[in-house]
Write a protein that holds these residues in place. Structure first.
Motif, PDB file in Angstrom:
ATOM      1  N   LYS A  62     -17.321 -21.394  14.862  1.00 52.58           N
ATOM      2  CA  LYS A  62     -16.395 -22.359  14.300  1.00 52.58           C
ATOM      3  C   LYS A  62     -14.965 -22.083  14.744  1.00 52.58           C
ATOM      4  O   LYS A  62     -14.552 -20.931  14.824  1.00 52.58           O
ATOM      5  N   ARG A  63     -14.240 -23.158  14.990  1.00 56.21           N
ATOM      6  CA  ARG A  63     -12.810 -23.015  15.254  1.00 56.21           C
ATOM      7  C   ARG A  63     -12.098 -22.610  13.967  1.00 56.21           C
ATOM      8  O   ARG A  63     -12.439 -23.071  12.886  1.00 56.21           O
ATOM      9  N   ARG A  75      -9.557 -30.170  11.851  1.00 55.54           N
ATOM     10  CA  ARG A  75     -10.493 -29.388  12.668  1.00 55.54           C
ATOM     11  C   ARG A  75     -11.580 -30.289  13.250  1.00 55.54           C
ATOM     12  O   ARG A  75     -11.966 -30.130  14.408  1.00 55.54           O
ATOM     13  N   GLY A  76     -12.058 -31.242  12.452  1.00 55.74           N
ATOM     14  CA  GLY A  76     -13.054 -32.168  12.968  1.00 55.74           C
ATOM     15  C   GLY A  76     -12.539 -32.976  14.146  1.00 55.74           C
ATOM     16  O   GLY A  76     -13.262 -33.192  15.136  1.00 55.74           O
ATOM     17  N   GLU A  98     -12.267 -30.547  17.237  1.00 58.26           N
ATOM     18  CA  GLU A  98     -13.582 -30.211  17.769  1.00 58.26           C
ATOM     19  C   GLU A  98     -14.219 -31.410  18.467  1.00 58.26           C
ATOM     20  O   GLU A  98     -14.794 -31.278  19.562  1.00 58.26           O
ATOM     21  N   THR A  99     -14.102 -32.586  17.869  1.00 58.23           N
ATOM     22  CA  THR A  99     -14.668 -33.790  18.483  1.00 58.23           C
ATOM     23  C   THR A  99     -14.012 -34.077  19.824  1.00 58.23           C
ATOM     24  O   THR A  99     -14.693 -34.381  20.818  1.00 58.23           O
ATOM     25  N   ARG A 120     -15.129 -31.567  22.491  1.00 57.33           N
ATOM     26  CA  ARG A 120     -16.482 -31.858  22.969  1.00 57.33           C
ATOM     27  C   ARG A 120     -16.477 -33.036  23.930  1.00 57.33           C
ATOM     28  O   ARG A 120     -17.188 -33.020  24.949  1.00 57.33           O
ATOM     29  N   VAL A 168     -15.715 -38.116  13.332  1.00 59.53           N
ATOM     30  CA  VAL A 168     -15.793 -36.644  13.345  1.00 59.53           C
ATOM     31  C   VAL A 168     -17.019 -36.126  12.597  1.00 59.53           C
ATOM     32  O   VAL A 168     -17.133 -34.930  12.351  1.00 59.53           O
ATOM     33  N   ASP A 210     -20.194 -35.515  13.257  1.00 62.15           N
ATOM     34  CA  ASP A 210     -20.999 -34.442  13.852  1.00 62.15           C
ATOM     35  C   ASP A 210     -20.279 -33.100  13.754  1.00 62.15           C
ATOM     36  O   ASP A 210     -20.889 -32.078  13.414  1.00 62.15           O
ATOM     37  N   ALA A 211     -18.973 -33.101  14.027  1.00 64.28           N
ATOM     38  CA  ALA A 211     -18.201 -31.856  13.951  1.00 64.28           C
ATOM     39  C   ALA A 211     -18.130 -31.353  12.513  1.00 64.28           C
ATOM     40  O   ALA A 211     -18.242 -30.149  12.263  1.00 64.28           O
ATOM     41  N   ASP A 258     -21.587 -29.856  11.659  1.00 64.32           N
ATOM     42  CA  ASP A 258     -21.838 -28.574  12.314  1.00 64.32           C
ATOM     43  C   ASP A 258     -21.022 -27.450  11.683  1.00 64.32           C
ATOM     44  O   ASP A 258     -21.442 -26.291  11.675  1.00 64.32           O
ATOM     45  N   ALA A 259     -19.842 -27.778  11.163  1.00 66.76           N
ATOM     46  CA  ALA A 259     -18.998 -26.769  10.507  1.00 66.76           C
ATOM     47  C   ALA A 259     -19.389 -26.539   9.054  1.00 66.76           C
ATOM     48  O   ALA A 259     -18.844 -25.641   8.402  1.00 66.76           O
TER      49      ALA A 259
END
Length: 370
Positions: free
Chosen positions: A2-3, A254-255, A258-259, A262, A316, A318-319, A322-323
């Motif tokens: 995770k970031r 953060r989402g 991260e998105t 990706r 966002v 999916d992000a 995943d987090a």
């Protein structure tokens, strides 16, 4: 992996009558050593600092991977700031502008005093409090790829955070008047696409070279590469009235990062950023917050605030999943919709108190620590 993410919050220092008080330096001088210590991994609450004005204190969290840890640090930071304020008979309020009229007192640091002299009323009236979210990136190249992709969504973060309806004793007509005041700086607002880290740094160097701003730290884009940390710094938001909304901003930021990262790694092209539309979307978000239509980043046409926020969450999702943040974001958004947001709550308190600004500040102090 995770970031990590971290949150910086700026708060008003107010007296018993709810008016801003110029006691930030005094509060830090009187605070215990732990409140002024540099950030140490594992310590609660992060750092405590002055800001541009003596009527403000700023907190920051450490970089955190887990949203629950970030939430705990945000609350610990608010408590730490209040302990410092207690020593000088003041309170902290998570208000992005002062409801009461004020004359700001610049902190006596050379850089701040130079800015006050150079920028005149723009600097003298900068008693505004924001919320900045830092999200880790691998390097400047990834950071610029992120910046080139998140711009259309930043106005939605502003709407979610909007918490400054009053200015100099009057209802401004805006949900976030802080965003209007902040827009006076020459480098504020949305930025164009850069395409590479080299182009980004060339643009920053060119702005500094004009002699208009003091240094690169005065490049006040809505989102930028941090000059201090390996992060993208999202700076568009008002300080949030309650800690839950600040936590929500951290998760969504953060989402977004991260998105975007990706998408860049998958070779998807960045959207064409039209700064005139980004600026219009931001102005509109600051005007109405969550109480009226926003501009959809998909169509650049008006749509209901619920719908546009839903588009952000879908973007966002999916992000967030995943987090492990999706359930928490859903719950935090539910609470925000129920409350109406910071600007709506301030206006409701104002109406309930028959226009008594002191009561607005008192309620804000309560919610700051709720």
């Amino acid at each position: 992996m995770k970031r990590t993410m971290g949150v910086e919050e700026e708060f008003l220092l107010v007296g018993d009558d709810g008016r801003p008080v110029a006691k930030a330096t005094e509060a830090l001088d009187a605070a215990d050593e732990s409140a002024r210590a540099p950030q140490v991994p594992g310590a609660a609450g992060g750092a405590l600092e002055t800001e541009f004005m003596e009527e403000q204190l700023e907190t920051s969290t450490h970089p955190r991977s887990e949203l629950s840890d970030l939430a705990a640090e945000i609350r610990a930071g608010r408590a730490r700031a209040q302990r410092a304020a207690d020593r000088v008979g003041a309170q902290i309020a998570a208000l992005a502008t002062s409801p009461w009229p004020f004359e700001g007192t610049t902190v006596a640091r050379l850089r701040y005093l130079e800015a006050r002299a150079r920028f005149g009323l723009t600097a003298r009236e900068q008693l505004t409090s924001g919320c900045h979210v830092h999200v880790a990136v691998a390097d400047d190249a990834e950071g610029v790829a992120v910046l080139d992709r998140i711009g259309p969504w930043l106005s939605v973060l502003l709407a979610l955070s909007a918490n400054s309806p009053f200015w100099q004793g009057e209802d401004s007509g805006f949900a976030s008047y802080r965003s209007q005041v902040w827009a006076r700086w020459p480098t504020s607002g949305p930025a164009r696409s850069f395409g590479s880290a080299e182009a980004y740094h060339e643009a920053v160097d060119a702005m500094v070279a004009t002699g208009t701003i003091l240094d690169q730290n005065m490049v006040y884009f809505d989102a930028r590469l941090s000059a201090r940390y390996p992060t993208v710094e999202i700076r568009v938001a008002d300080v949030c009235l309650d800690a839950d909304t600040a936590t929500l901003l951290g998760a969504l930021a953060r989402g977004l990062v991260e998105t975007a990262a990706r998408e860049a790694a998958d070779g998807l092209p960045a959207p064409v950023l039209r700064t005139e539309l980004l600026r219009t979307a931001s102005w509109r978000a600051g005007r109405s917050g969550l109480s009226d239509d926003l501009l959809s980043p998909h169509t650049w046409r008006p749509a209901g605030a619920h719908d546009v926020v839903g588009e952000l969450v879908a973007h966002v999702r999916d992000a967030l999943g995943d987090a492990g943040d999706l359930d928490a974001v859903t719950q935090l958004l539910g609470r925000l919709w129920s409350s109406g947001g910071g600007a709506a709550r301030q206006r409701a308190w104002h109406a309930e108190a028959d226009g008594d600004l002191r009561r607005v500040v008192e309620r804000a102090v309560e919610v700051t620590h709720a």
